[in-house]
Design an enzyme around this catalytic site. Sequence first.
Site, PDB file in Angstrom:
ATOM      1  N   ASP A 191      -8.937  -5.800  -5.618  1.00  0.00           N
ATOM      2  CA  ASP A 191      -8.576  -4.722  -4.707  1.00  0.00           C
ATOM      3  C   ASP A 191      -9.351  -3.480  -5.137  1.00  0.00           C
ATOM      4  OD1 ASP A 191      -7.444  -2.757  -3.170  1.00  0.00           O
ATOM      5  OD2 ASP A 191      -5.360  -3.298  -3.608  1.00  0.00           O
TER       6      ASP A 191
ATOM      7  N   HIS B  46      -7.080  -6.141  -1.139  1.00  0.00           N
ATOM      8  CA  HIS B  46      -5.933  -5.272  -0.934  1.00  0.00           C
ATOM      9  C   HIS B  46      -4.785  -6.004  -0.248  1.00  0.00           C
ATOM     10  CE1 HIS B  46      -3.834  -1.544  -0.754  1.00  0.00           C
ATOM     11  NE2 HIS B  46      -3.859  -1.447   0.565  1.00  0.00           N
TER      12      HIS B  46
ATOM     13  N   SER C 274       0.845  -1.191   0.000  1.00  0.00           N
ATOM     14  CA  SER C 274       0.000   0.000   0.000  1.00  0.00           C
ATOM     15  C   SER C 274       0.887   1.251   0.000  1.00  0.00           C
ATOM     16  CB  SER C 274      -0.960  -0.046   1.195  1.00  0.00           C
ATOM     17  OG  SER C 274      -2.038   0.854   1.012  1.00  0.00           O
TER      18      SER C 274
END
Length: 608
Positions: free
Chosen positions: A329, A360, A213
């Site tokens: 995601d 994710h 991320s």
Amino acid sequence: MIKKQIAFFWIACSIVVVSFAQEKVQPIFENGEAQIVPEFEDSSKWIRHDLWVETEFDTDGDGKLDRMHVDVTRPEATETQGLKLPVIYESSPYYAGTAGFAEGIFWDVNHELGESPKERVHPEVVRRGERPIISNSQIETWVPRGYIVIHSSSPGTGLSDGSPTVGGDNESLAPKAVIDWLNGRAKGYTERTGNEEVKAYWSTGKVGMTGTSYNGTIPLAAATTGVDGLEAIIPVAPNTSYYHYYRSNGLVKSPGGYLGEDIDVLYDFIHSGDESKRTYSNRTVRDTEMRNNLDRVTGDYNDFWAGRDYLNDMKPMKAALLMSHGFNDWNVMPEHSYRIYKKAEEMGLPTQIYYHQNGHGGPPPLSMMNRWFTHFLFGIDNGVEDDPKAWIVRENDDRQKPTPYANYPNPEAKDVKLHLSKGAPKTGKLQLEKQDNQGNETLVDNYSFSGETLAQAENTDHRLLFVTPTLKEDVHLSGISTITLKLASSKPAANLSVWMVSLPWTEGRNSKITDNIITRGWADPQNYKSVTESEPLKPGKFYEMSFDLIPDDQIIKKGQQIGLMIFSSDKNFTLHPEPGTELTIDLDATSITIPVVGGEAALKTALE
């Protein structure tokens, strides 16, 4: 005689001791991968310390160059035997804690399009964590395999100086400074404000970065500087463009699960740096640069967003890229990884991509990462550059067992155009043959109904749904679908949402993340010409526009139908204007192009 024997014995022992002392522990490689070394495995013997690296910028307004807080974990042999090793490096804005989801931190999405939203609250982060350890991530994996692991808090977070900018230049230059220090080109200090220098004498200078991320964005940010020594990066679900994260084709859009988030919200969320510097940073970054440029009114792409789009900065990049992402995601969507992967490939950089079918996060299998770092950081010729370019986890497979493909999208995928025939308020047809004189169909916006509800409705005015015949064979989609529409709005502004779905819809405990939604896309019809400039729609006038849906690679099983759903406000992603706006679609001038492995022939076989 006895004295001579004793002397000989001690000489022999000395030779053994010297010989033993000269046998330095070294990394071990088997099958092209770094192996766990027993001497590196004992955590009680790891050397752990922290320091501050001086950067080339001052972003907290104190007139001094910002310093980044860094922690180091390395095997004992780097001190006792002078062993030099490469580095695995992860940087993050999250290590010292976040503001959490305080009430009112997100923008209110319940207002008309084009209106300025009401003010939100600005929570303060209470910093947590103590020196010297910033993070323990990566350590247990890589230190036993002969790597040094370091972490750094990004600017304006934790014990690092500076201001968070959420994609600004300092977030690229900060990890660059750390890599420069590892190569002897920048200064490190034992204290945040002291002058006692510390050297990275244990580093070979070769660095690999990874993270998930935001922590996966920073490796790419560092790589775009072209810094020498950064040999390879493995970004996992990275945000590669903050415009693509918070906007979509001119539309103000939230990332999945965070309705009302925007770039200034993320700024507040991560701002855990020096409390005495926060007022300056808030005034300069959040309340001036961001407020004046994020533009929640039009959603247009501008210089502010362009400066936070790493695709625009890739020219100096030379690090090898192994990209990782999940096709489902809906937070950081897989377009983020795809656009960077394709550009890196065009630039001739060593590239591979790993996609799984979940949400994710989710790194590649350890073996893939190991081979990547072993080759580019240790220089072991393990043939990794000759491996297949794409590794995709099929729908029901273990994430550790991806299927290799020549590339992504699948080179055998060909664009196939599908046309619409009328059927509202029930269901129309999605077909290969174009039927003229289908006329127009109208839907009525109402954000109260979720996309999932609309896709399952047999009869509703709030969406248009077009489906193929039931598939008689599996259909493999790989790549990007593109929608072309001709539409009119009853108001000067409207949301536009498009979903591709697999029907019948599957619900219940046994349903999988891949069962229902194939891909999605969102756009602002006011941006029908360009994402950089919007214009109010003339009610009743038809406009033509095209845009891409999110990249996908999915096998739609026989017995299913492929559906195209067009609606307006998407409850979980867009603003929520007052219900009632009408969107009218010209069916003859609207189509969708989908990437089918085997092309039109394969789809025909599946449909006939």
